[in-house]
Scaffold this motif. Sequence first.
Motif, short mmCIF file in Angstrom:
data_model
loop_
_atom_site.label_atom_id
_atom_site.label_comp_id
_atom_site.label_asym_id
_atom_site.label_seq_id
_atom_site.Cartn_x
_atom_site.Cartn_y
_atom_site.Cartn_z
N LEU A 1 14.32 44.29 -4.59
CA LEU A 1 13.88 42.93 -4.89
C LEU A 1 13.85 42.07 -3.64
CD1 LEU A 1 15.80 42.25 -8.23
CD2 LEU A 1 13.32 42.51 -7.95
N TYR A 2 14.86 42.23 -2.78
CA TYR A 2 14.94 41.43 -1.57
C TYR A 2 13.69 41.59 -0.71
CZ TYR A 2 16.06 40.11 3.22
OH TYR A 2 16.01 39.56 4.48
N PHE A 3 13.21 42.83 -0.54
CA PHE A 3 12.07 43.07 0.34
C PHE A 3 10.75 42.59 -0.26
CE2 PHE A 3 15.06 46.12 2.28
CZ PHE A 3 15.01 45.63 3.57
N LYS A 4 10.79 42.11 -1.49
CA LYS A 4 9.61 41.48 -2.08
C LYS A 4 9.77 39.97 -2.17
CE LYS A 4 9.41 43.99 -5.86
NZ LYS A 4 8.83 44.45 -7.16
N THR A 5 10.98 39.52 -2.50
CA THR A 5 11.19 38.10 -2.74
C THR A 5 11.75 37.35 -1.54
OG1 THR A 5 13.46 38.37 -3.56
CG2 THR A 5 11.66 38.63 -5.16
N GLY A 6 12.43 38.05 -0.63
CA GLY A 6 13.07 37.39 0.51
C GLY A 6 14.35 36.66 0.15
N THR A 7 14.82 36.80 -1.09
CA THR A 7 16.02 36.11 -1.55
C THR A 7 17.19 37.08 -1.60
OG1 THR A 7 14.63 34.70 -2.95
CG2 THR A 7 17.00 34.68 -3.38
N PRO A 8 18.25 36.86 -0.83
CA PRO A 8 19.41 37.75 -0.89
C PRO A 8 20.02 37.76 -2.28
CG PRO A 8 19.50 36.38 1.07
CD PRO A 8 18.40 35.83 0.21
N ASN A 9 20.57 38.89 -2.65
CA ASN A 9 21.23 39.03 -3.95
C ASN A 9 22.53 38.24 -3.97
OD1 ASN A 9 21.98 40.12 -6.53
ND2 ASN A 9 23.30 41.57 -5.45
N HIS A 10 22.62 37.27 -4.88
CA HIS A 10 23.82 36.43 -4.94
C HIS A 10 23.80 35.66 -6.27
CE1 HIS A 10 26.53 33.04 -3.87
NE2 HIS A 10 27.09 33.93 -3.09
N PRO A 11 24.98 35.29 -6.79
CA PRO A 11 25.01 34.52 -8.04
C PRO A 11 24.31 33.17 -7.97
CG PRO A 11 27.18 35.44 -7.56
CD PRO A 11 26.32 35.71 -6.36
N MET A 12 23.99 32.70 -6.76
CA MET A 12 23.28 31.42 -6.63
C MET A 12 21.88 31.49 -7.21
SD MET A 12 22.17 31.53 -2.60
CE MET A 12 20.97 32.76 -2.03
N THR A 13 21.28 32.67 -7.31
CA THR A 13 19.86 32.77 -7.64
C THR A 13 19.59 32.52 -9.12
OG1 THR A 13 19.92 35.14 -8.10
CG2 THR A 13 19.54 34.47 -5.81
N PRO A 14 18.51 31.83 -9.45
CA PRO A 14 18.10 31.69 -10.85
C PRO A 14 17.90 33.04 -11.54
CG PRO A 14 17.01 30.03 -9.55
CD PRO A 14 17.74 30.92 -8.58
N LEU A 15 17.48 34.07 -10.81
CA LEU A 15 17.33 35.39 -11.41
C LEU A 15 18.62 35.85 -12.06
CD1 LEU A 15 16.06 38.16 -11.96
CD2 LEU A 15 16.62 38.80 -9.60
N THR A 16 19.73 35.86 -11.31
CA THR A 16 20.99 36.35 -11.88
C THR A 16 21.53 35.38 -12.93
OG1 THR A 16 22.29 35.33 -10.09
CG2 THR A 16 21.59 37.62 -9.79
N LYS A 17 21.24 34.08 -12.79
CA LYS A 17 21.68 33.12 -13.80
C LYS A 17 20.97 33.36 -15.13
CE LYS A 17 22.66 29.60 -10.33
NZ LYS A 17 22.07 28.54 -9.50
N ILE A 18 19.67 33.68 -15.08
CA ILE A 18 18.93 34.00 -16.31
C ILE A 18 19.48 35.28 -16.93
CG2 ILE A 18 16.67 34.66 -17.22
CD1 ILE A 18 15.43 32.79 -15.10
#
Length: 504
Positions: A121-138
């Motif tokens: 996911l990181y190499f497509k979105t540029g967003t590091p994996n972390h609980p801050m992200t809306p993805l993990t919150k959803i």
Amino acid sequence: MQAIIGVDIGTTSTKVVLFDLKGTILTNQNNGYPLHQDQPSYAQEDPEQIFAAVVTGIKKVMQIAKQKSWKVLGVSFSAAMHSLILIDGQDKPLTQVITWADNRSEKQSAELRENGLAQALYFKTGTPNHPMTPLTKIMWFREERPQLFAKTAKFIGIKDYIFFKLFGAYVIDEGLASATGMFNIQTMAWDAQALAIAGITTNQLPKLVSTETQFSGMSATMAAQLNLDTDVPFIIGSSDGALANLGVGATNPGQLAVSIGTSGTVRLVVDHPVFDPAGKLFCYVLGKDQWLVGGPVNNGGIVLQWVQEQWFTKDRQSSYAELIKLAAKSVPGAHGLIFLPYLGGERAPIWDADARGSFVGLTRQHTQADMIRAVLEGIVLNLCEVTQMIERVAGPIANVKATGGFSQSAFWVQILADCFNQTVTVSKKSAGSALGAAIMGLHSLEIVPKLALNELASTDQQKWQANPKNAECYQDLMKLWAQISEILEPEYHKIADFQSRCFK
């Protein structure tokens, strides 16, 4: 006089600033609201309070503008990243604003890391994996609050909510979208794999628009509340981090923006998406054909606040200025005392919520001055390590633009210049992201050409040069600091586990 309003929706307050066309502040309003952290790992806010802060700020600024007969050409927006609000089918919030500081989805973040999906996911979105992200919150809502998840018609952020209240449409700029963990910065569209992992569809997300998209034609009632004419254009803008770079003029190759406030960050503008092989740097959209590579740290000025609160009795509470004055009695390198500033876990460079702070090398000869100086140096060295990661993937740094509360201390800025071994420029303009939003708005309105953007942001500055002797000392210290950090990193989980088991 012609002017433009920059609105910066922050974590604890919204700043509304009226600028002239040279970037000079004419007037401003700052309206705060509480951050609710009444449960472990939760960090939430009331979306209606934030909307009220936006409305009140614009209204008061416009009152002064009309009194002075200033013509307001537009209103442009910045907002904090990673926020999430669940909206039902009647367009009512089902939740508060869940902010970037909310870590309740740590389990979901760990699952992505363990099953190997995080890197893909990181190499497509540029967003590091972390609980801050809306993805993990959803993901958290789907797994932990399934009934609430099932009622949700839209998953949006705070700026999306503001624009819905103003114009009746769910939209998100590509800058903030790129910080959700669900936006593919290669294709500039919502990523199908990320949405499948979240368990949602494109229809449940706001419509994607470019960062310079204009909106107008709000209702007469809403325009009256804002004290604006209905035809004044609103520019959606971008994220606060991206616009902070624009506001300090750090948009050319090799110009690094460093900010230390409560937390901290380092950011570099690039002309194409740039990824860290280890997935420890973010890459977000700034605007058309511009991206931002960098890393955020949890531990900035809040660590100095801890020193102030815990090291001194209330009747002998030292001010920040007194702490800095005391630190100046020590020497560069604090007589060999090393401080790792991970008091609040850490995002970049290690991305470990279990990280813990430590002093290393402490002896009976070390003084309170040494310890405070080591704290200041540790905060900067942590950012220096992130910067070295940026240089490995995006090329050398030519100079540094500094912002944030720390920039008011010449002593601390000098430490930054020496640790980075760079010329550091500090703008005396304190509007940061609001100025960046205004600049983007002026460009969208075709009032200033793109080449003039840096000139607008870069006036009224002061420079610090690195001290060669101190820089040499810090280069040696940085190597040792990084080695110790690497050695301790595997132990943080054990320490955190021990603390949670024995000291609940």
